[in-house]
Motif scaffolding. Structure first.
Motif, PDB file in Angstrom:
ATOM      1  N   PRO A 289       0.808  -1.238   0.000  1.00 17.95           N
ATOM      2  CA  PRO A 289       0.000   0.000   0.000  1.00 17.95           C
ATOM      3  C   PRO A 289       0.834   1.278   0.000  1.00 17.95           C
ATOM      4  N   GLU A 290       2.057   1.203   0.526  1.00 21.99           N
ATOM      5  CA  GLU A 290       2.897   2.399   0.586  1.00 21.99           C
ATOM      6  C   GLU A 290       3.301   2.897  -0.794  1.00 21.99           C
ATOM      7  N   LYS A 291       3.223   2.037  -1.812  1.00 19.88           N
ATOM      8  CA  LYS A 291       3.562   2.449  -3.182  1.00 19.88           C
ATOM      9  C   LYS A 291       2.431   3.211  -3.858  1.00 19.88           C
ATOM     10  N   ARG A 292       1.225   3.151  -3.266  1.00 22.64           N
ATOM     11  CA  ARG A 292       0.049   3.880  -3.768  1.00 22.64           C
ATOM     12  C   ARG A 292      -0.198   3.590  -5.248  1.00 22.64           C
ATOM     13  N   LEU A 293      -0.140   2.325  -5.580  1.00 22.92           N
ATOM     14  CA  LEU A 293      -0.300   1.892  -6.968  1.00 22.92           C
ATOM     15  C   LEU A 293      -1.650   2.311  -7.551  1.00 22.92           C
ATOM     16  N   LEU A 294      -2.733   2.070  -6.798  1.00 25.81           N
ATOM     17  CA  LEU A 294      -4.064   2.396  -7.321  1.00 25.81           C
ATOM     18  C   LEU A 294      -4.241   3.898  -7.480  1.00 25.81           C
ATOM     19  N   GLN A 295      -3.741   4.665  -6.517  1.00 26.30           N
ATOM     20  CA  GLN A 295      -3.852   6.124  -6.605  1.00 26.30           C
ATOM     21  C   GLN A 295      -3.120   6.642  -7.845  1.00 26.30           C
ATOM     22  N   LYS A 296      -1.916   6.143  -8.091  1.00 30.48           N
ATOM     23  CA  LYS A 296      -1.132   6.576  -9.246  1.00 30.48           C
ATOM     24  C   LYS A 296      -1.809   6.168 -10.547  1.00 30.48           C
ATOM     25  N   LYS A 297      -2.372   4.970 -10.570  1.00 33.45           N
ATOM     26  CA  LYS A 297      -3.039   4.476 -11.780  1.00 33.45           C
ATOM     27  C   LYS A 297      -4.263   5.325 -12.095  1.00 33.45           C
TER      28      LYS A 297
END
Length: 425
Positions: A289-297
């Motif tokens: 979650p710390e990579k914030r993959l969904l937010q960035k996508k």
């Protein structure tokens, strides 16, 4: 025909639907969604019906978009607790043209051409007596008051009640559905969950006037952190699609700052990825979650869709600069600094104020970054203020040494609030 109901259901995009709709949608169906021009821009919540229209188009259905040139003159009472302020015809026309352009750009990006209509065209020539005789006779007062949009206002003793003008809104929207059913062979209306009463009025009118069965479907409303919906006429801060009302940077940052709980819902709502891809992305996000993959996508998909790929690259670069503590502002070229300036909240400050210097607390107040000197002082004492990305712990005297390229000063409060000052003669 593919199963559009299944597609929208797993995405969480169906709040209510009329029984029998799934059977109707096994064949090509014309649907419509309406937008009242109460503002000159759509907003975050307005994107959801557009996304749904595109889903329908991708599965072979035909869509109509109705701009409420007539209903905009009245005002929908749904989810409102006082009468709307009427807009002038000139303002409404300006809003109509702006919204038409936004909708055309959004739909053309993902799908085929969509027919845009204005209900003022067919309503303007209907005499009042003819309308209340031919349409009003089909609905009792009891039926009209039972609608949530009316009931909340009608029985609220603390408010001003509801005017006849707004009371009639549901009948006019119902007539729109009847008209489109006759002229465009339209059998389905979709809208936000607050539109259920208006939609069912149209369905009932079509049944009573023609004997045909029509259908309705609603989707959940997108709400702000305070629980209020995003709306064109809502007070308070909104996320607009017009770059002059919400900067592309702020639009991008909205998606980047969506909570982990909300982002899983939004990735289903706002993208056209397959079910398999979405759940794969969600699983990867949960593992890191710390990579914030969904937010960035989602920030990428939505900013590119609404503002274009070039703008997306610009605001992503600005975000990297602002949030990366290793990047020094003094190392940037003037073009990049101007890009930051125009995309984040900013103000022009007179150069003469820096000739003898100005203390930080006075500068923070004068620049409008804080509303008062006391508020600025509290932030300073909490070590929450940065100047040009350098933490400031006391009320220093600012002068030309703090100005980059003799023009710019970057203010920061906490981790996420940025403000830029441009020094001019």
């Amino acid at each position: 025909m593919q199963n559009i109901i299944y597609e929208l259901t797993w995405r969480g995009l169906i709040q209510n639907k009329v029984p029998g709709l799934e059977e109707q949608l096994k064949k090509r169906t014309t649907i419509y969604i309406g937008f009242d021009p109460t503002s000159d821009s759509l907003h975050l919540g307005s994107l959801l019906p557009i996304v749904i229209l595109i889903h329908f188009q991708k599965m072979g259905h035909k869509s109509l978009v109705l701009i409420g040139g007539a209903t905009g003159l009245i005002g929908d009472p749904s989810d409102k607790y006082q009468n709307r302020i009427f807009l002038s015809k000139k303002t409404l026309q300006k809003n109509i043209e702006s919204i038409k352009e936004q909708i055309s750009n959004l739909l053309d990006y993902h799908s085929e051409k969509t027919e845009l209509l204005n209900n003022f065209i067919w309503i303007k020539n209907i005499p009042f007596l003819k309308f209340i005789r031919d349409i009003g006779k089909y609905f009792t007062l009891k039926y009209m008051i039972s609608k949530d949009s009316v009931k909340k206002r009608f029985y609220n003793k603390k408010k001003n009640g509801i005017s006849f003008t707004e009371f009639s809104y549901s009948l006019i929207q119902g007539y729109d559905f009847l008209y489109l059913n006759k002229e465009k062979n339209c059998f389905l209306q979709i809208g936000g969950s607050d539109q259920w009463g208006n939609i069912t009025t149209g369905i009932e009118l079509i049944r009573k006037k023609t004997g045909k069965k029509a259908y309705g479907m609603t989707f959940p409303l997108i709400t702000k952190p305070n629980g209020k919906k995003f709306g064109k006429s809502e007070k308070g801060e909104n996320i607009w699609l017009d770059k002059n009302r919400t900067s592309p940077y702020k639009f991008y940052q909205f998606w980047m700052n969506v909570s982990d709980i909300e982002i899983e819902k939004f990735i289903k709502f706002y993208t056209f990825f397959s079910k398999e891809k979405i759940y794969s992305l969600i699983l990867e996000h949960r593992n890191n979650p710390e990579k914030r993959l969904l937010q960035k996508k989602l920030a990428y998909e939505m900013t590119k869709w609404v503002h274009g790929n070039e703008t997306y690259e610009e605001v992503r670069n600005i975000s990297n600069i602002l949030f990366n503590t290793n990047i020094q502002l003094q190392s940037l070229d003037e073009k990049t600094l101007f890009s930051i300036y125009k995309n984040i909240p900013h103000i022009i400050f007179p150069k003469k104020e820096f000739e003898k210097g100005i203390y930080l607390l006075d500068f923070l107040k004068r620049s409008s970054f804080f509303s008062s000197k006391n508020e600025s002082n509290r932030a300073l004492n909490a070590n929450s203020i940065c100047i040009n990305k350098i933490s400031i712990k006391k009320n220093i005297l600012l002068n030309q040494e703090n100005v980059i390229y003799k023009k710019y000063i970057l203010l920061q409060f906490g981790k996420k609030e940025f403000f830029m000052v441009k020094i001019n003669n």
